[in-house]
Scaffold this active site. Structure first.
Site, PDB file in Angstrom:
ATOM      1  N   ASP A  87       0.857  -1.197   0.000  1.00 56.60           N
ATOM      2  CA  ASP A  87       0.000   0.000   0.000  1.00 56.60           C
ATOM      3  C   ASP A  87       0.886   1.237   0.000  1.00 56.60           C
ATOM      4  O   ASP A  87       2.066   1.173   0.367  1.00 56.60           O
ATOM      5  CB  ASP A  87      -0.962   0.016   1.201  1.00 56.60           C
ATOM      6  CG  ASP A  87      -0.256   0.124   2.553  1.00 56.60           C
ATOM      7  OD1 ASP A  87       0.827  -0.480   2.720  1.00 56.60           O
ATOM      8  OD2 ASP A  87      -0.781   0.812   3.451  1.00 56.60           O
ATOM      9  N   GLU A 152      -0.076  -0.957   5.891  1.00 51.71           N
ATOM     10  CA  GLU A 152       0.986  -0.407   6.735  1.00 51.71           C
ATOM     11  C   GLU A 152       0.806   1.079   6.949  1.00 51.71           C
ATOM     12  O   GLU A 152       0.987   1.594   8.059  1.00 51.71           O
ATOM     13  CB  GLU A 152       2.363  -0.678   6.116  1.00 51.71           C
ATOM     14  CG  GLU A 152       3.518  -0.513   7.101  1.00 51.71           C
ATOM     15  CD  GLU A 152       4.020   0.903   7.268  1.00 51.71           C
ATOM     16  OE1 GLU A 152       4.720   1.178   8.244  1.00 51.71           O
ATOM     17  OE2 GLU A 152       3.697   1.772   6.419  1.00 51.71           O
TER      18      GLU A 152
HETATM   19  N1  BES Z   1       8.577   3.179   5.796  1.00 48.08           N
HETATM   20  C1  BES Z   1       7.881   4.042   6.701  1.00 48.08           C
HETATM   21  C2  BES Z   1       8.569   4.160   8.041  1.00 48.08           C
HETATM   22  C3  BES Z   1       9.951   4.707   7.929  1.00 48.08           C
HETATM   23  C4  BES Z   1      10.150   5.981   7.453  1.00 48.08           C
HETATM   24  C5  BES Z   1      11.034   3.942   8.290  1.00 48.08           C
HETATM   25  C6  BES Z   1      11.425   6.486   7.318  1.00 48.08           C
HETATM   26  C7  BES Z   1      12.292   4.451   8.174  1.00 48.08           C
HETATM   27  C8  BES Z   1      12.505   5.723   7.673  1.00 48.08           C
HETATM   28  C9  BES Z   1       6.471   3.517   6.879  1.00 48.08           C
HETATM   29  O1  BES Z   1       5.853   3.200   5.653  1.00 48.08           O
HETATM   30  C10 BES Z   1       5.598   4.553   7.517  1.00 48.08           C
HETATM   31  O2  BES Z   1       5.395   5.579   6.931  1.00 48.08           O
HETATM   32  N2  BES Z   1       5.069   4.237   8.675  1.00 48.08           N
HETATM   33  C11 BES Z   1       4.106   5.017   9.320  1.00 48.08           C
HETATM   34  C12 BES Z   1       3.411   4.074  10.268  1.00 48.08           C
HETATM   35  C13 BES Z   1       2.199   4.593  10.958  1.00 48.08           C
HETATM   36  C14 BES Z   1       1.078   4.907  10.012  1.00 48.08           C
HETATM   37  C15 BES Z   1       1.735   3.590  11.980  1.00 48.08           C
HETATM   38  C16 BES Z   1       4.766   6.161  10.052  1.00 48.08           C
HETATM   39  O3  BES Z   1       5.910   6.011  10.540  1.00 48.08           O
HETATM   40  O4  BES Z   1       4.167   7.228  10.119  1.00 48.08           O
HETATM   41 MN    MN Z   2       7.081   2.057   4.503  1.00 48.36          MN
HETATM   42 MN    MN Z   3       5.207   5.134   4.763  1.00 48.04          MN
END
Ligand code: BES
Ligand code: MN
Ligand code: MN
Length: 453
Positions: A87, A152
């Site tokens: 997604d 995710e």
């Molecule tokens: N891949 C990201 C998280 C991330 C960002 C890891 C930068 C390392 C470096 C992930 O897809 C994300 O955006 N996660 C969300 C999760 C939330 C909706 C629970 C976030 O971190 O905001």
């Molecule tokens: Mn991600």
């Molecule tokens: Mn993300």
């Protein structure tokens, strides 16, 4: 292994063309009208893995499907659980994109599209790595289970219950996640921690309906004003969160981690330039990297209510809402923090308004030991690809399933990301550098061999 690496280099053009096809599917998980596209992306990647010789299935959930695909032809060898999310974030604001978000475009060595880096491009590195090995050697040096989700970006609500209910099917020796970034271009990086997240909505209600501010102003509650007061009370001018007990369970990084972070090539001025500010606000007593990785935060994401259109309207809004979230660090517990937030917000409410705090999503923080065998294997693979050993960092972001791997499956997660800090995740003009796509594939090929023994 060298043959697999050579195969990946030869097939580079086709791999890219396939990724472009995958990125064309606008699998935006938060948009109800995109549900069909999210399902289409699930079917696309499941079919792709099936054709590589995996046993694939698309499992429906209350929301978006979970894709599972197994290749278990290496009995006696370790099993790697490869996780990724198919997604993507919404593409808006659309007018700030230089090319349409779902018409992937290669420019100056990078592929521009929503999801290019986060996370379709990165999960595809695992898929192409297993393809390269299977097509050259005929079998993999480890058993591989893919677990790919479509939720995710909205906090992984279905996986949170799916993982504990499918412990046996998901059993593995380690998880592999490529959904992050290198600390700097060309610098191999392993991530040893993620912050958790608590996302909430605050709703303030005042009068029965909107009121004329001349007729009632001075003797009527203003829901938007009350909300502003509540939000302003959450933090002091130094950036410290004022919720009682909030920092009670914050575990500082140990000395070794702190000194390793101090040695990273980090320049505060460059950091400010990247985000376009003169000073980095926040808790001055902590270095910026520690603030980003090991300190909890509170951010307001949006405020709605009242009149914000062109011109003017003298109205006292009867209702206002705000979305807020907190990034959590070990050993903070989201449930406890939510209660603290709720109590604090209610206490701040001025007379005449009602306040409701709704929990939208939460995920606990997680740390992984750099000494876990899988993390060591990943370090050797990265050194082989980049010619230098990796640095160990944490990430300020969150990936909800990683704590479930830790708690429910009792396995370590290798967090080996290949994005770059300026990939524009969640923003217009998201990109994934082609060199990072290739390095990601090669690192995964090497990791499967290193971990397979
Ligand atoms: N891949 C990201 C998280 C991330 C960002 C890891 C930068 C390392 C470096 C992930 O897809 C994300 O955006 N996660 C969300 C999760 C939330 C909706 C629970 C976030 O971190 O905001
Ligand atoms: Mn991600
Ligand atoms: Mn993300």
């Amino acid at each position: 292994m060298d043959q697999a690496v050579a195969y990946a280099r030869e097939q580079d053009g086709r791999f890219l063309a396939e990724l472009i096809e995958f990125l064309r599917i606008p699998s935006v998980s938060t948009a109800p009208e995109r549900g069909g596209d999210v399902a289409r992306a699930a079917a696309w990647i499941a079919g792709h893995l099936e054709r590589l010789g995996f046993r694939s299935r698309v499992e429906p959930t209350d929301l978006h499907p979970i894709v599972r695909a197994d290749w278990l032809g290496a009995p006696g060898r370790p099993t790697v659980l490869c996780y990724g999310h198919y997604d993507v974030q919404p593409p808006d604001p659309l007018d700030l994109w230089n090319s349409p978000p779902f018409e992937p475009t290669v420019e100056q060595g990078a592929l521009y599209a929503r999801g290019a880096s986060d996370d379709k491009g990165q999960l595809f590195t695992h898929v192409k790595a297993v393809e390269a090995i299977l097509r050259t050697a005929g079998s993999l040096p480890v058993n591989v289970k893919f677990l790919l989700e479509g939720e995710e970006e909205i906090g992984s609500p279905s996986l949170a219950t799916y993982v504990p209910r499918h412990r046996r099917a998901l059993a593995a020796d380690a998880a592999l996640v490529s959904d992050g970034a290198l600390f700097a271009p060309g610098l191999p990086t392993l991530t040893t921690g993620l912050r958790g997240l608590l996302y909430a909505e605050i709703e303030v209600s005042g009068a029965r309906c909107d009121l004329h501010s001349g007729q009632y102003g001075g003797a009527a509650p203003n829901a938007l004003g009350a909300l502003a007061q509540i939000l302003a009370a959450l933090k002091d001018r130094q950036g410290r969160i004022r919720i009682p007990g909030y920092y009670g369970r914050v575990r500082p990084p140990d000395d070794a981690e702190r000194s390793a972070w101090a040695r990273l090539p980090f320049d505060e001025v460059a950091f400010c330039n990247v985000i376009g500010v003169a000073v980095a606000p926040g808790e001055e007593a902590y270095p910026i990297l520690e603030r980003l990785w090991a300190r909890p935060t509170l951010d307001v994401h949006g405020i709605a209510g009242g009149f914000a259109g062109i011109g003017m309207k003298t109205v006292i809004p009867s209702r206002a809402t705000a979305k807020v979230s907190m990034r959590l660090v070990p050993d903070q517990r989201p449930e406890r923090i939510f209660k603290q937030l709720e109590r604090f917000v209610r206490r701040q409410a001025p007379p005449g308004v009602r306040v409701e705090v709704r929990h939208l999503a939460s995920t606990p923080p997680v740390v992984v030991s750099p000494d876990a065998p899988a993390v060591r294997a990943a370090a050797r693979s990265l050194e082989a690809v980049f010619g230098v050993p990796p640095v160990y960092t944490r990430s300020g972001g969150s990936i909800p399933v990683v704590s479930a791997f830790d708690r429910s499956l009792k396995i370590s997660t290798v967090m080996m990301g290949f994005g770059l800090p300026d990939d524009n995740l969640h923003a217009p003009n998201e990109k994934f550098a082609l060199v990072n796509f290739r390095q990601g594939i090669e690192a995964a090929i090497r990791f499967f061999h290193e971990f397979g023994g």
